[in-house]
Design an enzyme around this catalytic site. Structure first.
Site, PDB file in Angstrom:
ATOM      1  N   HIS A  65       0.824  -1.203   0.000  1.00 20.15           N
ATOM      2  CA  HIS A  65       0.000   0.000   0.000  1.00 20.15           C
ATOM      3  C   HIS A  65       0.862   1.258   0.000  1.00 20.15           C
ATOM      4  O   HIS A  65       2.055   1.195   0.256  1.00 20.15           O
ATOM      5  CB  HIS A  65      -0.992   0.012   1.167  1.00 20.15           C
ATOM      6  CG  HIS A  65      -0.364   0.131   2.518  1.00 20.15           C
ATOM      7  ND1 HIS A  65       0.263  -0.917   3.156  1.00 20.15           N
ATOM      8  CD2 HIS A  65      -0.272   1.181   3.358  1.00 20.15           C
ATOM      9  CE1 HIS A  65       0.705  -0.508   4.335  1.00 20.15           C
ATOM     10  NE2 HIS A  65       0.400   0.757   4.482  1.00 20.15           N
ATOM     11  N   HIS A  67       0.881   5.439   1.278  1.00 18.83           N
ATOM     12  CA  HIS A  67       0.335   6.582   2.015  1.00 18.83           C
ATOM     13  C   HIS A  67       0.910   7.847   1.391  1.00 18.83           C
ATOM     14  O   HIS A  67       2.116   7.927   1.152  1.00 18.83           O
ATOM     15  CB  HIS A  67       0.798   6.578   3.480  1.00 18.83           C
ATOM     16  CG  HIS A  67       0.140   5.551   4.324  1.00 18.83           C
ATOM     17  ND1 HIS A  67      -1.033   5.796   4.991  1.00 18.83           N
ATOM     18  CD2 HIS A  67       0.487   4.281   4.628  1.00 18.83           C
ATOM     19  CE1 HIS A  67      -1.376   4.725   5.677  1.00 18.83           C
ATOM     20  NE2 HIS A  67      -0.461   3.789   5.471  1.00 18.83           N
ATOM     21  N   TYR A 130       2.531   9.636  11.307  1.00 20.08           N
ATOM     22  CA  TYR A 130       1.939   8.326  11.054  1.00 20.08           C
ATOM     23  C   TYR A 130       2.505   7.713   9.779  1.00 20.08           C
ATOM     24  O   TYR A 130       2.889   6.543   9.757  1.00 20.08           O
ATOM     25  CB  TYR A 130       0.418   8.458  10.955  1.00 20.08           C
ATOM     26  CG  TYR A 130      -0.276   7.191  10.529  1.00 20.08           C
ATOM     27  CD1 TYR A 130      -0.494   6.158  11.436  1.00 20.08           C
ATOM     28  CD2 TYR A 130      -0.697   7.017   9.223  1.00 20.08           C
ATOM     29  CE1 TYR A 130      -1.117   4.990  11.040  1.00 20.08           C
ATOM     30  CE2 TYR A 130      -1.322   5.849   8.818  1.00 20.08           C
ATOM     31  CZ  TYR A 130      -1.529   4.842   9.733  1.00 20.08           C
ATOM     32  OH  TYR A 130      -2.140   3.688   9.335  1.00 20.08           O
ATOM     33  N   GLN A 134       5.062   4.242   9.490  1.00 20.90           N
ATOM     34  CA  GLN A 134       4.639   3.014   8.825  1.00 20.90           C
ATOM     35  C   GLN A 134       5.828   2.151   8.459  1.00 20.90           C
ATOM     36  O   GLN A 134       5.797   0.945   8.621  1.00 20.90           O
ATOM     37  CB  GLN A 134       3.806   3.324   7.576  1.00 20.90           C
ATOM     38  CG  GLN A 134       2.447   3.866   7.882  1.00 20.90           C
ATOM     39  CD  GLN A 134       1.620   2.879   8.673  1.00 20.90           C
ATOM     40  OE1 GLN A 134       1.347   1.782   8.224  1.00 20.90           O
ATOM     41  NE2 GLN A 134       1.222   3.266   9.870  1.00 20.90           N
TER      42      GLN A 134
END
Length: 141
Positions: A65, A67, A130, A134
């Site tokens: 994924h 971000h 944040y 990750q």
């Protein structure tokens, strides 16, 4: 030059400050965003964001994924940006790295859904942290 949310952007007919936390997830959560694929994907996403009159303020590409903290222009909707991110990146990555298509059973690179939320000045640093964390929490892949 790095922008922060309290900086205003000026266009011909508007003054704005729009930041979004965006998340794209690979189909079947397959770990395909690694090595050269990861490097090329980041470059593609940054180039596309510039074409959308925006800037990626923070990015972290994990194996399954992505971000992004994006400073965006009101000229483009989030749905049209995400459609561009997914479509162009999938086409280019499949063309340059056909091996990843095998890991996805010949299918799509991205899940059909995505996450998007607006970012306020108070929450911007929390989201930046944040996104940075990750990599540390999932380990380096």
């Amino acid at each position: 030059m790095q922008k922060y949310s309290n900086d205003l952007n000026y266009a011909r007919s508007s003054v704005y400050s729009l930041q979004y936390h965006l998340i794209l997830v690979t189909k079947y959560r397959r770990d395909v965003l690694i090595g050269d694929v990861k490097v090329e994907l980041e470059e593609l996403l940054r180039n596309m964001t510039e074409k959308f009159s925006g800037e990626i303020m923070e990015i972290n590409i994990m194996p399954d994924h992505v971000h992004m903290l994006v400073d965006a222009s009101p000229k483009h909707s989030i749905s049209s940006m995400m459609k561009g991110y997914k479509g162009v990146s999938a086409r280019m990555l499949f063309m340059h790295h056909p091996e990843i298509k095998k890991k996805l059973w010949g299918g799509h690179l991205w899940q059909p859904s995505y996450f998007a939320c607006t970012v306020s000045e108070r929450s911007e640093e929390l989201i930046r942290e944040y996104i940075r964390r990750q990599k540390k929490s999932k380990g380096k892949r």
